[in-house]
Design an enzyme around this catalytic site. Structure first.
Site, PDB file in Angstrom:
ATOM      1  N   ARG A   1      28.452  48.588 -12.118  1.00 55.51           N
ATOM      2  CA  ARG A   1      28.477  47.097 -11.695  1.00 55.51           C
ATOM      3  C   ARG A   1      29.182  47.014 -10.309  1.00 55.51           C
ATOM      4  O   ARG A   1      28.888  46.099  -9.402  1.00 55.51           O
ATOM      5  CB  ARG A   1      29.359  46.480 -12.756  1.00 55.51           C
ATOM      6  CG  ARG A   1      28.679  46.109 -13.966  1.00 55.51           C
ATOM      7  CD  ARG A   1      29.863  45.798 -14.942  1.00 55.51           C
ATOM      8  NE  ARG A   1      29.106  45.484 -16.241  1.00 55.51           N
ATOM      9  CZ  ARG A   1      29.131  46.610 -17.304  1.00 55.51           C
ATOM     10  NH1 ARG A   1      29.891  47.491 -17.154  1.00 55.51           N
ATOM     11  NH2 ARG A   1      28.874  45.928 -18.541  1.00 55.51           N
TER      12      ARG A   1
ATOM     13  N   ASP B   1      19.785  26.822  -8.051  1.00 56.60           N
ATOM     14  CA  ASP B   1      19.345  28.266  -7.503  1.00 56.60           C
ATOM     15  C   ASP B   1      18.969  28.031  -6.203  1.00 56.60           C
ATOM     16  O   ASP B   1      18.436  26.843  -5.719  1.00 56.60           O
ATOM     17  CB  ASP B   1      18.311  28.678  -8.415  1.00 56.60           C
ATOM     18  CG  ASP B   1      18.054  30.218  -8.359  1.00 56.60           C
ATOM     19  OD1 ASP B   1      18.535  31.072  -9.175  1.00 56.60           O
ATOM     20  OD2 ASP B   1      17.693  31.026  -7.174  1.00 56.60           O
TER      21      ASP B   1
ATOM     22  N   GLY C   1      22.670  29.667 -10.753  1.00 57.29           N
ATOM     23  CA  GLY C   1      21.736  30.766 -10.807  1.00 57.29           C
ATOM     24  C   GLY C   1      21.104  30.409 -12.055  1.00 57.29           C
ATOM     25  O   GLY C   1      21.525  30.076 -13.277  1.00 57.29           O
TER      26      GLY C   1
ATOM     27  N   ARG D   1      29.466  42.723 -28.943  1.00 58.60           N
ATOM     28  CA  ARG D   1      28.986  43.961 -28.943  1.00 58.60           C
ATOM     29  C   ARG D   1      29.584  45.117 -29.969  1.00 58.60           C
ATOM     30  O   ARG D   1      28.566  45.989 -30.697  1.00 58.60           O
ATOM     31  CB  ARG D   1      28.680  44.651 -27.619  1.00 58.60           C
ATOM     32  CG  ARG D   1      27.734  43.899 -26.537  1.00 58.60           C
ATOM     33  CD  ARG D   1      27.919  44.535 -25.383  1.00 58.60           C
ATOM     34  NE  ARG D   1      26.617  43.910 -24.483  1.00 58.60           N
ATOM     35  CZ  ARG D   1      26.481  43.774 -23.171  1.00 58.60           C
ATOM     36  NH1 ARG D   1      27.571  44.295 -22.451  1.00 58.60           N
ATOM     37  NH2 ARG D   1      25.461  43.063 -22.434  1.00 58.60           N
TER      38      ARG D   1
ATOM     39  N   ARG E   1      22.604  44.490 -12.369  1.00 58.13           N
ATOM     40  CA  ARG E   1      22.045  46.004 -12.175  1.00 58.13           C
ATOM     41  C   ARG E   1      20.896  46.627 -12.404  1.00 58.13           C
ATOM     42  O   ARG E   1      20.170  45.914 -13.105  1.00 58.13           O
ATOM     43  CB  ARG E   1      23.207  46.826 -13.273  1.00 58.13           C
ATOM     44  CG  ARG E   1      24.679  46.867 -12.794  1.00 58.13           C
ATOM     45  CD  ARG E   1      25.405  47.728 -13.833  1.00 58.13           C
ATOM     46  NE  ARG E   1      25.512  47.528 -15.033  1.00 58.13           N
ATOM     47  CZ  ARG E   1      26.046  47.951 -16.052  1.00 58.13           C
ATOM     48  NH1 ARG E   1      26.306  49.393 -15.786  1.00 58.13           N
ATOM     49  NH2 ARG E   1      26.244  47.359 -17.382  1.00 58.13           N
TER      50      ARG E   1
ATOM     51  N   HIS F   1      35.610  44.631 -17.130  1.00 57.60           N
ATOM     52  CA  HIS F   1      34.258  44.464 -17.569  1.00 57.60           C
ATOM     53  C   HIS F   1      33.405  45.661 -17.257  1.00 57.60           C
ATOM     54  O   HIS F   1      32.848  45.657 -16.328  1.00 57.60           O
ATOM     55  CB  HIS F   1      33.810  43.325 -17.332  1.00 57.60           C
ATOM     56  CG  HIS F   1      32.245  43.140 -18.039  1.00 57.60           C
ATOM     57  ND1 HIS F   1      31.916  43.345 -19.418  1.00 57.60           N
ATOM     58  CD2 HIS F   1      31.150  42.809 -17.434  1.00 57.60           C
ATOM     59  CE1 HIS F   1      30.854  43.014 -19.621  1.00 57.60           C
ATOM     60  NE2 HIS F   1      30.092  42.752 -18.484  1.00 57.60           N
TER      61      HIS F   1
HETATM   62  N1  LIG Z   1      30.226  39.237 -17.028  1.00 58.82           N
HETATM   63  C1  LIG Z   1      29.213  39.735 -17.894  1.00 58.82           C
HETATM   64  O1  LIG Z   1      29.425  40.101 -18.815  1.00 58.82           O
HETATM   65  C2  LIG Z   1      27.647  39.612 -17.426  1.00 58.82           C
HETATM   66  C3  LIG Z   1      26.672  39.993 -18.393  1.00 58.82           C
HETATM   67  C4  LIG Z   1      25.329  39.659 -17.947  1.00 58.82           C
HETATM   68  C5  LIG Z   1      24.955  39.734 -16.645  1.00 58.82           C
HETATM   69  N2  LIG Z   1      25.942  39.284 -15.862  1.00 58.82           N
HETATM   70  C6  LIG Z   1      25.713  39.321 -14.388  1.00 58.82           C
HETATM   71  O2  LIG Z   1      25.254  38.066 -14.190  1.00 58.82           O
HETATM   72  C7  LIG Z   1      24.531  37.998 -13.081  1.00 58.82           C
HETATM   73  C8  LIG Z   1      23.142  37.134 -12.917  1.00 58.82           C
HETATM   74  O3  LIG Z   1      22.138  38.030 -14.028  1.00 58.82           O
HETATM   75  P1  LIG Z   1      20.858  37.705 -14.359  1.00 58.82           P
HETATM   76  O4  LIG Z   1      20.224  38.602 -15.483  1.00 58.82           O
HETATM   77  O5  LIG Z   1      20.653  36.255 -14.614  1.00 58.82           O
HETATM   78  O6  LIG Z   1      20.228  37.959 -12.724  1.00 58.82           O
HETATM   79  P2  LIG Z   1      18.752  37.174 -12.174  1.00 58.82           P
HETATM   80  O7  LIG Z   1      18.407  38.134 -11.238  1.00 58.82           O
HETATM   81  O8  LIG Z   1      17.960  36.923 -13.425  1.00 58.82           O
HETATM   82  O9  LIG Z   1      19.338  35.878 -11.884  1.00 58.82           O
HETATM   83  C9  LIG Z   1      20.364  35.790 -10.693  1.00 58.82           C
HETATM   84  C10 LIG Z   1      19.950  34.330 -10.148  1.00 58.82           C
HETATM   85  O10 LIG Z   1      20.717  34.037  -9.047  1.00 58.82           O
HETATM   86  C11 LIG Z   1      20.112  33.283  -7.849  1.00 58.82           C
HETATM   87  N3  LIG Z   1      20.938  33.248  -6.725  1.00 58.82           N
HETATM   88  C12 LIG Z   1      21.239  34.317  -5.745  1.00 58.82           C
HETATM   89  N4  LIG Z   1      21.949  33.712  -5.092  1.00 58.82           N
HETATM   90  C13 LIG Z   1      22.324  32.443  -5.138  1.00 58.82           C
HETATM   91  C14 LIG Z   1      23.091  31.283  -4.878  1.00 58.82           C
HETATM   92  N5  LIG Z   1      23.613  31.496  -3.676  1.00 58.82           N
HETATM   93  N6  LIG Z   1      23.178  30.190  -5.406  1.00 58.82           N
HETATM   94  C15 LIG Z   1      22.665  29.906  -6.408  1.00 58.82           C
HETATM   95  N7  LIG Z   1      21.658  30.940  -7.099  1.00 58.82           N
HETATM   96  C16 LIG Z   1      21.612  31.996  -6.468  1.00 58.82           C
HETATM   97  C17 LIG Z   1      18.608  34.373  -7.833  1.00 58.82           C
HETATM   98  O11 LIG Z   1      17.834  33.409  -6.973  1.00 58.82           O
HETATM   99  C18 LIG Z   1      18.549  34.451  -9.366  1.00 58.82           C
HETATM  100  O12 LIG Z   1      17.746  33.351  -9.939  1.00 58.82           O
HETATM  101  C19 LIG Z   1      24.447  39.254 -12.313  1.00 58.82           C
HETATM  102  O13 LIG Z   1      25.257  39.636 -11.341  1.00 58.82           O
HETATM  103  C20 LIG Z   1      24.732  40.298 -13.540  1.00 58.82           C
HETATM  104  O14 LIG Z   1      25.462  41.424 -13.400  1.00 58.82           O
HETATM  105  C21 LIG Z   1      27.283  39.744 -16.109  1.00 58.82           C
END
Ligand SMILES: NC(=O)c1ccc[n+]([C@@H]2O[C@H](COP(=O)([O-])OP(=O)(O)OC[C@H]3O[C@@H](n4cnc5c(N)ncnc54)[C@H](O)[C@@H]3O)[C@@H](O)[C@H]2O)c1
Length: 315
Positions: free
Chosen positions: A88, A33, A8, A151, A82, A175
């Site tokens: 979530r 990605d 990603g 946080r 989100r 979470h």
């Molecule tokens: N665990 C935590 O504490 C935490 C904190 C922040 C974000 N997150 C989560 O992390 C995830 C990513 O957040 P973000 O802000 O980077 O989102 P984003 O939309 O900026 O990026 C997500 C990326 O994933 C790519 N993607 C989709 N399917 C894919 C696949 N099969 N293989 C490779 N890449 C793929 C998309 O093209 C995109 O570039 C979200 O689910 C978000 O909720 C979790």
């Protein structure tokens, strides 16, 4: 040669790649990605930045899972974040499908890898990843507690007016809104915050911590937090790759600790070369234990939804 793959190349993934490269976490950082050109463009930019930053890490951008083969560690960020008003859990189905796809190529190409999952809903996605991979459960871990604790630490330092580097916090549980901030295990230079703040001040900090992600989502309007999440994931990756045996709160596989079994839940654990080296069970008061059980129940409800949608199937 150490190789780390970040799945990603969105906000969290590209920030992880930047931090990993600048900290020279591995010789090679692969950024993958599904969007053509995106990881390649970010990799080019980061490799050019290395000429100024002076790091020796090479970033490889790709859309081909074959390029991730032989990775020592994966940080999985692929999936939707989100939007304002979303829970979530609303991401279960769309992100569940993505996690299964990613697990399939990790298992085939990097059977020795350790895996850090970031994709939300975190506790369910890390369970899904582990089931689909079939790896030992300690090699799969979820990132949430390090972020939630950071946080909480920031809110405490802001309230007390001191430096954040002296603040250490502990947040257990899932979470989500059911996470369990632990003031009695949160300290400023070794002194519990229960000795430094009033009950109502602590209650306000706990509440803000529980909703810390939503606060940023509402301010940003599109997307969710990424700087602190990436810092948290890279700290965990470093603890594993350098066998640091750091005690960090993570979503780890529980096998009877806290009276809970067969699920991933946020708990302090020791991270080292094998992934989760040890789960540390804290002694909780009745209120803390009850909140942790409630948190576990909300994760089990999400797991049930995944089963109903036939997404929770081992490969
Ligand atoms: N665990 C935590 O504490 C935490 C904190 C922040 C974000 N997150 C989560 O992390 C995830 C990513 O957040 P973000 O802000 O980077 O989102 P984003 O939309 O900026 O990026 C997500 C990326 O994933 C790519 N993607 C989709 N399917 C894919 C696949 N099969 N293989 C490779 N890449 C793929 C998309 O093209 C995109 O570039 C979200 O689910 C978000 O909720 C979790």
């Amino acid at each position: 040669m150490t190789r780390v793959t970040i799945v990603g190349a969105g906000f969290v993934g590209m920030t992880c790649a930047q931090r990993a490269a600048e900290k020279e976490l591995a010789k090679e950082v692969v950024l993958i990605d599904i969007v053509e050109g995106k990881p390649q463009g970010i990799a080019l930019d980061l490799n050019q930045a290395a000429a100024i930053e002076g790091n020796q890490c090479r970033v490889i951008g790709t859309n081909d899972p074959k390029d991730t083969r032989g990775s020592d560690l994966f940080i999985v960020t692929a999936g939707m974040p989100r939007k304002p008003g979303m829970d979530r859990s609303d991401l279960l189905e769309v992100n569940g499908k993505i996690v299964n796809t990613v697990a399939d190529y990790i298992r085939k190409g990097s059977p020795e890898a350790r895996v850090i999952v970031i994709t939300n809903p975190l506790d369910t996605m890390v369970y899904l990843m582990a089931e689909r991979l079939g790896f030992e459960k300690n090699r799969v871990v979820g990132m949430a507690g390090v972020l939630d604790s950071a946080r909480m630490a920031y809110f405490i330092s802001e309230k007390l007016g001191g430096g954040i580097h002296d603040v250490r916090c502990m947040v257990l549980g899932g979470h989500g809104d059911s996470m369990v901030p632990m003031p009695q295990f949160s300290t400023v230079d070794g002194v519990s915050i229960t000795a430094l703040m009033t009950e109502s001040e602590i209650a306000a900090i706990n509440h803000r911590t529980q909703h810390g992600g939503a606060e940023i989502v509402n301010l940003l309007k599109t997307g969710s937090a990424y700087y602190a999440p990436a810092s948290a994931a890279v700290a965990m990756a470093k603890a594993i790759l350098r066998d640091e045996h750091r005690l960090l709160p993570c979503a780890a596989w529980l096998n009877g600790e806290y009276g809970l079994k067969d699920l991933y839940l946020g708990t302090p654990c020791v991270l080292g070369a094998r992934g989760v080296e040890r789960v540390v069970e804290l002694e909780l008061d009745d209120a803390g234990a009850k909140k942790l059980q409630q948190s576990a129940e909300s994760i089990r409800a999400d797991l049930e939804t995944l089963r109903e949608k036939a997404l929770l199937v081992p490969a």
